[in-house]
Enzyme design. Structure first.
Site, PDB file in Angstrom:
ATOM      1  N   SER A 106       0.848  -1.182   0.000  1.00  0.00           N
ATOM      2  CA  SER A 106       0.000   0.000   0.000  1.00  0.00           C
ATOM      3  C   SER A 106       0.883   1.230   0.000  1.00  0.00           C
ATOM      4  O   SER A 106       1.999   1.215   0.532  1.00  0.00           O
ATOM      5  CB  SER A 106      -0.901   0.013   1.234  1.00  0.00           C
ATOM      6  OG  SER A 106      -1.580   1.246   1.352  1.00  0.00           O
ATOM      7  N   TYR A 129      -2.146  -0.856  10.151  1.00  0.00           N
ATOM      8  CA  TYR A 129      -2.125  -1.217   8.733  1.00  0.00           C
ATOM      9  C   TYR A 129      -0.916  -0.596   8.040  1.00  0.00           C
ATOM     10  O   TYR A 129      -0.186  -1.270   7.296  1.00  0.00           O
ATOM     11  CB  TYR A 129      -3.427  -0.750   8.081  1.00  0.00           C
ATOM     12  CG  TYR A 129      -3.509  -1.003   6.600  1.00  0.00           C
ATOM     13  CD1 TYR A 129      -3.870  -2.251   6.105  1.00  0.00           C
ATOM     14  CD2 TYR A 129      -3.237   0.014   5.685  1.00  0.00           C
ATOM     15  CE1 TYR A 129      -3.954  -2.490   4.741  1.00  0.00           C
ATOM     16  CE2 TYR A 129      -3.325  -0.214   4.325  1.00  0.00           C
ATOM     17  CZ  TYR A 129      -3.684  -1.459   3.853  1.00  0.00           C
ATOM     18  OH  TYR A 129      -3.757  -1.692   2.503  1.00  0.00           O
TER      19      TYR A 129
END
Length: 243
Positions: A106, A129
């Protein structure tokens, strides 16, 4: 299981062959079993795409959950699981050479705190995350260096921003792109010439740089050492060590 079976039916219906191997990536024992099941049935593997992940969760991103092994869940699923799976499948990947490993990361990345890997202080699902994806990118570059001169190329990418996935919808944020766009970016590295050279990071189909901290050799060495210690019980033979 139903979704996986539906995909297999589409593949076999068009003349291909596929099988379903399910595992709970929140359990390192189940990840090890998955790797061993795949490698025992397929001695040579040409491609591994590490895509499964846990997102930020619902607002206000305060729910801290642990994996079966007691690790913070996002760190366990987004980082420890793909590292363990890749390590245990390395012999089969080398047997299937030239082979590729594509780590789906990401653009959201934040440096890991090696003194607080479980984010016990000031927890948020979003920060967990981001840290897990930072660690995955750092692992990509470390493994690419480790495999230099060997026929397994390891790359990492941010497929697309805020795709229309359950992960994004759960975060209560409006999707900004399609799953198809992310799939094209993954396939670019899985089958295209861009994925033939390891140690690279892509935003979509464009090569770029990950968080600068992921290139820090001292941090990567420390992360690798900590990770090796956490995974040692599940990398318990020389065949799985990748060496």
């Amino acid at each position: 299981a139903e979704r996986a079976t539906a995909v297999v039916e589409r593949i076999t219906g068009s003349g291909g062959s596929a099988e379903v191997c399910l595992a709970d990536l929140g359990s390192l024992a189940r990840v090890r079993e998955l790797a061993d099941r795949v490698s025992s049935g397929h001695g040579a593997i040409g491609l591994l795409v590490n895509n499964a992940g846990v997102g930020a969760g619902r607002p206000p991103y305060r729910r801290r959950r642990l994996s079966e092994d007691g690790h913070e869940l996002r760190f366990a699923v987004n980082y420890l699981a793909p590292v363990l799976l890749t390590r245990r499948l390395l012999p089969a990947l080398e047997a299937g050479a030239p082979a590729r490993v594509v780590n789906v990361g990401s653009v959201g990345q934040a440096p890991v705190d090696l003194a607080d890997l479980g984010l016990e202080r000031h927890y948020s699902g979003a920060q967990a995350y981001f840290r897990s994806k930072f660690a995955l990118a750092a692992f990509t570059f470390s493994l690419a260096e480790e495999l230099a001169g060997r026929p397994v190329a390891v790359t990492c990418l941010h497929p697309a921003s805020m795709m229309n996935t359950p992960m994004v919808r759960e975060s209560m944020m409006p999707p900004m792109s399609t799953v198809a766009a992310g799939a094209r970016a993954v396939m670019n590295l899985a089958t295209g010439p861009a994925g033939a050279a390891g140690g690279r990071y892509f935003d979509g189909t464009d090569e770029t740089r990950a968080h600068e901290g992921t290139y820090d050799p001292m941090l990567r060495d420390r992360l690798r050492a900590v990770t090796a210690e956490l995974l040692a019980p599940f990398l318990d033979d020389t065949r799985a060590s990748g060496r």
